[in-house]
Design a protein around this motif. Structure first.
Motif, PDB file in Angstrom:
ATOM      1  N   THR A  66      12.461  -5.828  10.064  1.00 20.75           N
ATOM      2  CA  THR A  66      11.142  -5.206  10.113  1.00 20.75           C
ATOM      3  C   THR A  66      10.963  -4.269   8.928  1.00 20.75           C
ATOM      4  O   THR A  66      11.901  -3.575   8.537  1.00 20.75           O
TER       5      THR A  66
ATOM      6  N   ILE B  39      14.122   0.495  19.202  1.00 18.35           N
ATOM      7  CA  ILE B  39      14.488  -0.789  18.607  1.00 18.35           C
ATOM      8  C   ILE B  39      16.003  -0.805  18.433  1.00 18.35           C
ATOM      9  O   ILE B  39      16.675   0.218  18.599  1.00 18.35           O
TER      10      ILE B  39
ATOM     11  N   ASP C  21      16.764  -5.071  14.792  1.00 20.99           N
ATOM     12  CA  ASP C  21      15.314  -5.065  14.574  1.00 20.99           C
ATOM     13  C   ASP C  21      14.965  -4.374  13.258  1.00 20.99           C
ATOM     14  O   ASP C  21      14.033  -4.778  12.555  1.00 20.99           O
TER      15      ASP C  21
END
Length: 280
Positions: free
Chosen positions: A205, A197, A201
């Motif tokens: 997240t 990632i 990200d």
């Protein structure tokens, strides 16, 4: 020369992010982001990062804010602004004995893809016990010419915006893939062995869904990651003994998450690969 470069690569590969479980301290006029366990609940009331076009499309309004339900010994917002996958600005703001911190900056805007990743940190002292909490936020903005005028949008809605977004994102993804392949060849690791990632990200997240561990351990990993990134931003990339390269112009980091460690991959402004390792 080749032997020296090989030694430098080994040093970079086995660089470990330090964990400073010590009391808060100042580095010059600025505090250092330091990971502290959440010994008591610290709840953010609000936090975020926003990017908007202003002044007829010539300026980028970059706004970072966070607030708590309680007063903290220290609050800090540390934000990185990237344009077309390259770091262009750093915003590091802190304040003591408060429950709110915010900052707004104006950055000259050109056509391109802007991304901002921010860590919001709070530190609370209770006697000899120090508690900490980190949360992250992310914002993006595409700046392009639409119908003869400069416009900014976060996500393509019209067909024209979607075409611009696809073109930019395709280039962005290709650059990240090429960097990943170069690093894998240079350091001899297998990309398919990792969950990959970007730092962006991570900001959007929940950490407990990314790391193979308990939620409290995931929070520690995230806190230590930001601590390491902060120190690198301050000192620059160590390319060898007493050799440092500035971080401005470097690429948005990729995170390669394994079973018991994480690799952090970026490219310096000079095109040199920087690969760091953090043990879980």
């Amino acid at each position: 020369m080749k032997q020296r470069q090989a030694v430098s690569s080994i040093i970079l590969f086995f660089f470990l992010f330090s964990v400073l479980l010590v009391s808060y301290h100042l580095t010059g006029d600025h505090p250092a982001i330091t990971y502290f366990p959440e010994n008591e609940p610290i709840v953010f009331k609000d936090y975020g990062t926003t990017l908007q076009l202003t002044d007829g499309g010539t300026s980028l309004d970059w706004f970072i804010h966070s607030s708590l339900y309680q007063t903290a010994y220290l609050m800090q917002n540390f934000s990185l602004l990237y344009k077309n996958n390259r770091l262009i600005e750093i915003n590091n703001q802190w304040k003591k004995d408060t429950n709110r911190i915010a900052d707004r900056r104006s950055v000259h805007a050109n056509f391109g893809y802007y991304q901002s990743v921010t860590v919001h940190q709070a530190e609370v002292h209770r006697g000899e016990t120090i508690s900490g909490k980190e949360v992250s936020s992310y914002a993006q903005l595409f700046v392009a010419s639409l119908n003869g005028r400069r416009a900014g949008f976060q996500q393509g809605r019209t067909e024209a915006e979607k075409q611009i977004e696809r073109k930019i994102v395709t280039t962005y993804n290709r650059q990240q893939k090429e960097l990943l392949m170069r690093a894998a060849k240079q350091y001899g690791f297998q990309p398919e062995a990792y969950k990959i990632i970007s730092l962006a990200d991570l900001a959007s997240t929940a950490p407990k869904t990314l790391f193979p561990s308990r939620p409290d351990t995931a929070s520690r990993i995230t806190g230590q990651l930001w601590e390491g990134i902060y120190k690198i931003i301050l000192s620059g990339f160590q390319m060898g003994e007493n050799q440092y390269e500035p971080v401005i112009g470097s690429s948005l980091p990729l995170l390669l998450i394994g079973k018991d460690h994480m690799l952090v991959l970026t490219e310096s402004a000079g095109g040199r690969i920087v690969l760091l390792k953090q043990l879980f």
